[in-house]
Design an enzyme around this catalytic site. Structure first.
Site, PDB file in Angstrom:
ATOM      1  N   ARG A  42      -8.104  13.539   6.177  1.00 32.22           N
ATOM      2  CA  ARG A  42      -7.739  12.152   5.895  1.00 32.22           C
ATOM      3  C   ARG A  42      -8.941  11.217   6.057  1.00 32.22           C
ATOM      4  O   ARG A  42      -9.161  10.318   5.260  1.00 32.22           O
ATOM      5  CB  ARG A  42      -6.592  11.715   6.820  1.00 32.22           C
ATOM      6  CG  ARG A  42      -6.186  10.238   6.732  1.00 32.22           C
ATOM      7  CD  ARG A  42      -5.582   9.866   5.392  1.00 32.22           C
ATOM      8  NE  ARG A  42      -5.119   8.477   5.351  1.00 32.22           N
ATOM      9  CZ  ARG A  42      -4.967   7.774   4.232  1.00 32.22           C
ATOM     10  NH1 ARG A  42      -5.236   8.315   3.048  1.00 32.22           N
ATOM     11  NH2 ARG A  42      -4.544   6.535   4.262  1.00 32.22           N
ATOM     12  N   ASP A  69       0.860  -1.175   0.000  1.00 29.71           N
ATOM     13  CA  ASP A  69       0.000   0.000   0.000  1.00 29.71           C
ATOM     14  C   ASP A  69       0.909   1.241   0.000  1.00 29.71           C
ATOM     15  O   ASP A  69       2.080   1.147   0.379  1.00 29.71           O
ATOM     16  CB  ASP A  69      -0.894  -0.021   1.253  1.00 29.71           C
ATOM     17  CG  ASP A  69      -1.631   1.280   1.447  1.00 29.71           C
ATOM     18  OD1 ASP A  69      -2.315   1.728   0.509  1.00 29.71           O
ATOM     19  OD2 ASP A  69      -1.506   1.877   2.543  1.00 29.71           O
TER      20      ASP A  69
END
Lengths: 229, 229
Positions: B43, B12
């Site tokens: 976020r 990731d």
């Protein structure tokens, strides 16, 4: 949105009709000053788990997923508690209180429109809380995402009242306090009223704005009864 | 998980290789004491918008969705700023710093395994940050969810490196710091290592636990090189 074209009003449940803060007294009793962060994280994870499990294609019903979210939140915050406390908290989901104006507003709206509930919650949770508050009789139907094992905002879920009430989505007004749910229903093609119960809340930046913004359900009744908007 | 069976390691990007905190200096410069809540909400909304748009079937690419999330977070927190500031923050996404150990660890891992990136980010974002840190040469491929206009944790996205590297998922080790991503990859059927960069973090209650828990990528290299687990 043409208010003369509305035939049915479909309500989201949690945060819209039923106040999750009904849990606060119990949470404070059991967790003291940890109650507030626990409640916030619990609710956030509950939502996230509906979305993540939908995407992972790993459906789990709302009651069990709500238990998982509580377990996560307590683990993350370093809190531990007995199964009996968990059970007491989960049981409260079967008898959440409505917001103060809900009963009276539903009675007024019921005389003009078909009313229904569409929620991610299990049908037994929804029946429990509507009966607990004596508002069960106002609804033509209660639709649960659990029937098709999919969660909002997947379009299939918003299709449930369209099929069930046999009313086209352009004649349905969907009512929710939850901003992501407002965007989901609007994206699906319903008319949407957003109950801005928290004056500091804002709509999502998802490209779909509500047709109507109201402070509570009495104001919805007023706005539909007049040409004020 | 049988470590001798691992042929490829897929990473990731955000939070795993690249440190989102690279934005903190700029956020502090522009927003002072509002920088921390803004960064957190930004976020969180960025993630939520990937999930909600996936479910609503309203794909928007990661750069634009990241701008939307920033707009939401600033609106919610009552902050306003000029387009030039927004652009400066978004531009930083093209040159995020890696965590300190990443370069050295990738060099070691690269000598033993095929390495790749799988991220929700646009390919130009990923190329920008890998080149900015001089780690581009370690990767056999970079896979972006944008190619199929779907986001993790939808299974199709995890299929990208399986098809691209021509390695079965049982021979891939997926590495992520993000707990929901760990659950998604494990549910898909990959072997999964969770980088617990925050010692206070916990895994999700989604029914899928990582095969390996490490503190950073040097420890991953160590664990794969020994039979310590």
């Amino acid at each position: 949105m043409d208010k003369n074209n509305i035939a049915a009003i479909v309500f989201d449940a949690y945060g819209t009709l039923f106040n999750i803060a009904s849990l606060d007294a119990k949470l404070s009793h059991y967790f003291g000053s940890d109650a507030k962060p626990l409640a916030q994280l619990w609710r956030r994870k509950q939502l996230e788990y509906t979305w993540l499990r939908s995407m992972m294609n790993r459906y789990k019903d709302f009651i069990n997923l709500t238990e998982d979210a509580l377990l996560y939140a307590s683990k993350k915050l370093g809190l531990s508690f007995k199964d009996a406390i968990k059970q007491d908290l989960i049981d409260t989901y079967y008898k959440l209180d409505t917001y103060p104006e809900v009963g009276e507003a539903l009675q007024l709206l019921h005389s003009q429109y078909q009313l229904a509930i569409l929620s991610n919650g299990n049908i037994e949770l929804l029946k429990g809380s509507t009966q607990h508050n004596g508002i069960h009789g106002h609804f033509a139907a209660i639709y649960s995402a659990d029937t098709i094992q999919q969660y909002k905002p997947l379009p299939f879920v918003y299709q449930l009242p369209v099929d069930g009430l046999k009313v086209s989505k352009s004649k349905i007004l969907f009512v929710s306090t939850n901003t992501w749910d407002v965007a989901g229903a609007k994206s699906f093609g319903m008319n949407v009223a957003w109950i801005k119960r928290d004056p500091l809340n804002v709509t999502e930046e998802l490209g779909f704005e509500p047709d109507l913004i109201i402070e509570d359900l009495m104001q919805l009744n007023y706005q539909l009864a007049t040409s004020a908007y």
